[in-house]
Design an enzyme around this catalytic site. Sequence first.
Site, PDB file in Angstrom:
ATOM      1  N   LYS A  34      -0.714  -8.809   9.077  1.00 59.19           N
ATOM      2  CA  LYS A  34      -0.857  -7.700   9.671  1.00 59.19           C
ATOM      3  C   LYS A  34      -2.101  -7.116   9.814  1.00 59.19           C
ATOM      4  CE  LYS A  34       0.552  -2.965   7.375  1.00 59.19           C
ATOM      5  NZ  LYS A  34       0.902  -2.362   6.107  1.00 59.19           N
ATOM      6  N   THR A  62       0.847  -1.016   0.085  1.00 60.99           N
ATOM      7  CA  THR A  62      -0.077  -0.018  -0.056  1.00 60.99           C
ATOM      8  C   THR A  62       0.782   1.332  -0.111  1.00 60.99           C
ATOM      9  OG1 THR A  62      -1.777  -1.132   1.255  1.00 60.99           O
ATOM     10  CG2 THR A  62      -1.699   1.388   1.078  1.00 60.99           C
ATOM     11  N   ARG A  78      -9.410  -0.022   3.653  1.00 64.68           N
ATOM     12  CA  ARG A  78      -9.044  -0.001   2.299  1.00 64.68           C
ATOM     13  C   ARG A  78      -9.859  -1.070   1.402  1.00 64.68           C
ATOM     14  NH1 ARG A  78      -4.821   3.224   0.460  1.00 64.68           N
ATOM     15  NH2 ARG A  78      -3.436   4.141   2.113  1.00 64.68           N
ATOM     16  N   ILE A 119       4.540  -3.773  10.789  1.00 67.23           N
ATOM     17  CA  ILE A 119       4.746  -3.038   9.475  1.00 67.23           C
ATOM     18  C   ILE A 119       4.218  -1.541   9.438  1.00 67.23           C
ATOM     19  CG2 ILE A 119       4.469  -3.202   7.016  1.00 67.23           C
ATOM     20  CD1 ILE A 119       3.937  -6.618   7.482  1.00 67.23           C
ATOM     21  N   TYR A 176     -12.960  -3.941  -2.606  1.00 64.47           N
ATOM     22  CA  TYR A 176     -14.283  -3.526  -3.353  1.00 64.47           C
ATOM     23  C   TYR A 176     -15.248  -4.342  -3.422  1.00 64.47           C
ATOM     24  CZ  TYR A 176     -16.771  -1.137  -6.886  1.00 64.47           C
ATOM     25  OH  TYR A 176     -17.983  -0.775  -7.593  1.00 64.47           O
ATOM     26  N   TYR A 216      -3.414  -9.855   5.573  1.00 63.40           N
ATOM     27  CA  TYR A 216      -3.174  -8.353   5.502  1.00 63.40           C
ATOM     28  C   TYR A 216      -4.792  -7.720   5.709  1.00 63.40           C
ATOM     29  CZ  TYR A 216      -2.127  -3.242   4.364  1.00 63.40           C
ATOM     30  OH  TYR A 216      -1.992  -1.986   4.363  1.00 63.40           O
TER      31      TYR A 216
END
Length: 293
Positions: free
Chosen positions: A167, A50, A144, A205, A113, A139
Amino acid sequence: MNTAIFEGVWIPLVTPMTGANGAQIDRIAFARLVDFYLAAGVSGLVVAGTTGEGALLDHDERRWLVETACHLAQGHAPVLAGVGAADTSNAARQIASLDDLPLAGYLVPPPYYLRPSQDGILWHYRTLAAVTRKPLVLYNVPLRTGVTLSVETIRELASHSAFAAIKECDEHSLTHLPSQVDMRVLCGDDMQLLPALHAGALGCISAAAHVRPDLYLKLLRYTREGDMVHATMLFNGMKPLIRRLFAEPNPVAIKAALASLGLCPETVRRPHMPCTAALRKTIDAQLEVTMAF
């Protein structure tokens, strides 16, 4: 699989760019950044994630970045490649195109999405695990992707050796997840780093660690030693800069800070826009304070 490498301070590398609207990768600056963070002693690097504007990279750019990082870091620190897509077959192709490289694994969000069900998320991850022998790092980044990995889903994936760590970016989960799942947890929300470490996360991270990786390494050392007094004092001093580094879409402010430090151009790829003058001014002011630590 050596899951022990998934701890400590990992840097999700920015991708230095030049040209109109960030059209080209600044290859010299990228190599310089890799060397800089290796010399700083970070535990690992994430490339094309990202913070690296991974969604804006084409196939050849991603390949060059990952290959270069692996070459420079080999023997010094492990490298994860960011792999993300709404389409599972697209993500699988990304993995296949990188799988010959000496990567430590792949950092993979759920499909973004689409907001699939938990069963759909499980199918996505299992499908990707079938195309590589390298470990996958989950993740969870609901802001997002629009979807959250449930504790049950994480537990299910943790029962399979292909999935080595997670993460975690959800503020609530960071202070609970380490005690709920048998999986290594890395903090992905810089503002929650100290609470996450206190709750059992094994590292981070961290995009903001680009600026002062030594402070993040010191914070981790304090928490491992149980010195929460010094850890809290240090973290409270880091917070003002962290807030500013996420005041505009990541990695806009990170690149602005790195430019002020002479480490990287501040150019971002459209549709990202350059850091506003007002934020740049506050970042520079806070950098003077933080660099004096």
